[in-house]
Structure formats: structure tokens, C-alpha cells
Design a protein around this motif. Sequence first.
Motif, PDB file in Angstrom:
ATOM      1  N   ARG A  27      -7.801  -1.531   5.956  1.00 39.94           N
ATOM      2  CA  ARG A  27      -8.617  -1.396   7.160  1.00 39.94           C
ATOM      3  C   ARG A  27      -7.740  -1.600   8.384  1.00 39.94           C
ATOM      4  O   ARG A  27      -6.913  -2.514   8.426  1.00 39.94           O
ATOM      5  N   GLY A  28      -7.907  -0.707   9.376  1.00 39.25           N
ATOM      6  CA  GLY A  28      -7.148  -0.840  10.601  1.00 39.25           C
ATOM      7  C   GLY A  28      -6.261   0.358  10.856  1.00 39.25           C
ATOM      8  O   GLY A  28      -6.091   1.230  10.000  1.00 39.25           O
ATOM      9  N   TRP A  29      -5.688   0.388  12.070  1.00 36.77           N
ATOM     10  CA  TRP A  29      -4.805   1.493  12.501  1.00 36.77           C
ATOM     11  C   TRP A  29      -3.361   1.000  12.491  1.00 36.77           C
ATOM     12  O   TRP A  29      -3.061  -0.049  13.050  1.00 36.77           O
ATOM     13  N   GLY A  30      -2.488   1.778  11.864  1.00 36.23           N
ATOM     14  CA  GLY A  30      -1.063   1.469  11.911  1.00 36.23           C
ATOM     15  C   GLY A  30      -0.658   0.247  11.111  1.00 36.23           C
ATOM     16  O   GLY A  30       0.435  -0.280  11.297  1.00 36.23           O
ATOM     17  N   VAL A  31      -1.494  -0.176  10.215  1.00 35.51           N
ATOM     18  CA  VAL A  31      -1.176  -1.338   9.382  1.00 35.51           C
ATOM     19  C   VAL A  31      -0.010  -0.992   8.461  1.00 35.51           C
ATOM     20  O   VAL A  31       0.052   0.116   7.931  1.00 35.51           O
ATOM     21  N   SER A  32       0.907  -1.931   8.259  1.00 39.28           N
ATOM     22  CA  SER A  32       2.106  -1.595   7.499  1.00 39.28           C
ATOM     23  C   SER A  32       2.259  -2.396   6.213  1.00 39.28           C
ATOM     24  O   SER A  32       3.330  -2.354   5.594  1.00 39.28           O
ATOM     25  N   SER A  33       1.211  -3.090   5.785  1.00 35.92           N
ATOM     26  CA  SER A  33       1.308  -3.803   4.519  1.00 35.92           C
ATOM     27  C   SER A  33      -0.059  -3.850   3.853  1.00 35.92           C
ATOM     28  O   SER A  33      -1.088  -3.874   4.526  1.00 35.92           O
ATOM     29  N   PRO A  34      -0.075  -3.866   2.516  1.00 36.14           N
ATOM     30  CA  PRO A  34      -1.351  -3.947   1.808  1.00 36.14           C
ATOM     31  C   PRO A  34      -1.994  -5.313   1.999  1.00 36.14           C
ATOM     32  O   PRO A  34      -1.336  -6.278   2.389  1.00 36.14           O
ATOM     33  N   ARG A  35      -3.291  -5.373   1.709  1.00 35.53           N
ATOM     34  CA  ARG A  35      -4.039  -6.623   1.935  1.00 35.53           C
ATOM     35  C   ARG A  35      -4.861  -7.008   0.719  1.00 35.53           C
ATOM     36  O   ARG A  35      -6.024  -7.375   0.851  1.00 35.53           O
ATOM     37  N   GLY A  36      -4.261  -6.914  -0.459  1.00 34.55           N
ATOM     38  CA  GLY A  36      -4.906  -7.504  -1.629  1.00 34.55           C
ATOM     39  C   GLY A  36      -5.639  -6.547  -2.536  1.00 34.55           C
ATOM     40  O   GLY A  36      -6.119  -6.969  -3.589  1.00 34.55           O
ATOM     41  N   SER A  37      -5.777  -5.275  -2.146  1.00 36.52           N
ATOM     42  CA  SER A  37      -6.435  -4.343  -3.063  1.00 36.52           C
ATOM     43  C   SER A  37      -5.479  -3.989  -4.192  1.00 36.52           C
ATOM     44  O   SER A  37      -4.282  -4.257  -4.123  1.00 36.52           O
ATOM     45  N   GLN A  38      -5.983  -3.356  -5.236  1.00 40.12           N
ATOM     46  CA  GLN A  38      -5.178  -3.108  -6.439  1.00 40.12           C
ATOM     47  C   GLN A  38      -4.182  -1.977  -6.260  1.00 40.12           C
ATOM     48  O   GLN A  38      -3.127  -1.963  -6.909  1.00 40.12           O
ATOM     49  N   GLY A  39      -4.499  -1.009  -5.431  1.00 41.41           N
ATOM     50  CA  GLY A  39      -3.655   0.156  -5.252  1.00 41.41           C
ATOM     51  C   GLY A  39      -3.789   1.135  -6.406  1.00 41.41           C
ATOM     52  O   GLY A  39      -4.445   0.869  -7.411  1.00 41.41           O
ATOM     53  N   THR A  40      -3.150   2.297  -6.237  1.00 44.49           N
ATOM     54  CA  THR A  40      -3.116   3.308  -7.289  1.00 44.49           C
ATOM     55  C   THR A  40      -1.689   3.832  -7.391  1.00 44.49           C
ATOM     56  O   THR A  40      -1.057   4.134  -6.379  1.00 44.49           O
ATOM     57  N   GLN A  41      -1.189   3.933  -8.618  1.00 45.26           N
ATOM     58  CA  GLN A  41       0.206   4.304  -8.848  1.00 45.26           C
ATOM     59  C   GLN A  41       0.365   5.823  -8.791  1.00 45.26           C
ATOM     60  O   GLN A  41      -0.354   6.554  -9.477  1.00 45.26           O
ATOM     61  N   VAL A  42       1.323   6.270  -8.016  1.00 40.81           N
ATOM     62  CA  VAL A  42       1.714   7.679  -7.971  1.00 40.81           C
ATOM     63  C   VAL A  42       3.157   7.769  -8.449  1.00 40.81           C
ATOM     64  O   VAL A  42       4.040   7.102  -7.896  1.00 40.81           O
ATOM     65  N   THR A  43       3.373   8.586  -9.460  1.00 42.67           N
ATOM     66  CA  THR A  43       4.719   8.787  -9.988  1.00 42.67           C
ATOM     67  C   THR A  43       5.034  10.278  -9.960  1.00 42.67           C
ATOM     68  O   THR A  43       4.297  11.086 -10.532  1.00 42.67           O
TER      69      THR A  43
END
Length: 117
Positions: free
Chosen positions: A98-114
Motif C-alpha cells: 500500500r502506498g506510492w513509491g514504496v521500496s520495500s515489502p511489508r509482510g505479505s507472502q509475495g509470489t515467486q517469478v522465475t
Amino acid sequence: EVQLVESGGGLVQPGGSLRLSCAASGFTFGRFDMTWVRQAPGKGPEWVSSINSAGGSTNYANSVKGRFTISRDNAKNTLYLQMNSLKPEDTAVYYCVRGWGVSSPRGSQGTQVTVSS
């Protein structure tokens, strides 16, 4: 409770495409700017793209400009990242934040792209 759940990652060959999704809950999604951030193995997090709350303004890192498209559907509380012409250097875990221009994750799990042949 704010929840952001990313999906849509996977293994793709160079030059291929993927569409990532981020399902939001626990807050009024349509009132917030949103951002995609990625983190490659052994590297720090990197800002990828941001979109304003209404979806009318976007911004992209130079490394993805012209290949990635950020969008949102406020009726579905969902953020998207369409990724085309993928390169091996796009390999990373992708997070929505959430937010504009944020440069780091904040605890969500994410999704892997390979991206690999």
C-alpha cells in the motif's frame, strides 16, 4: 486487518509473459495508491511500479518500463501487474504494498517469478 495476497507467479521462459494479482482486504482499497516491489535472490528490495488510487496515474522503474503494466480494479479490490518480454533479471519475489513509491515489502507472502530457459 490489512491483508494483501499476491498470486500469479511461476516459471516462464525468457520473452514470456505473466500477470500477477494482488487481492486486498481489510481496508478501503480504492482510497489508496498501490505499489509493486520485488526482491531478487541475494539482493535488496526494488521498487517496480506504482499506481494512484483511481488508476489514472502510473510510474515505472526504468528496468521494466515498456514491458510491465500496472493496473487495478477497485470494484474487485485487486491490483495487477502484467509482465511481458520477461528477462532472467526479472526473477524475484514480487510483493504488493500500500502506498506510492514504496521500496520495500511489508509482510505479505509475495509470489515467486522465475524467468529461465
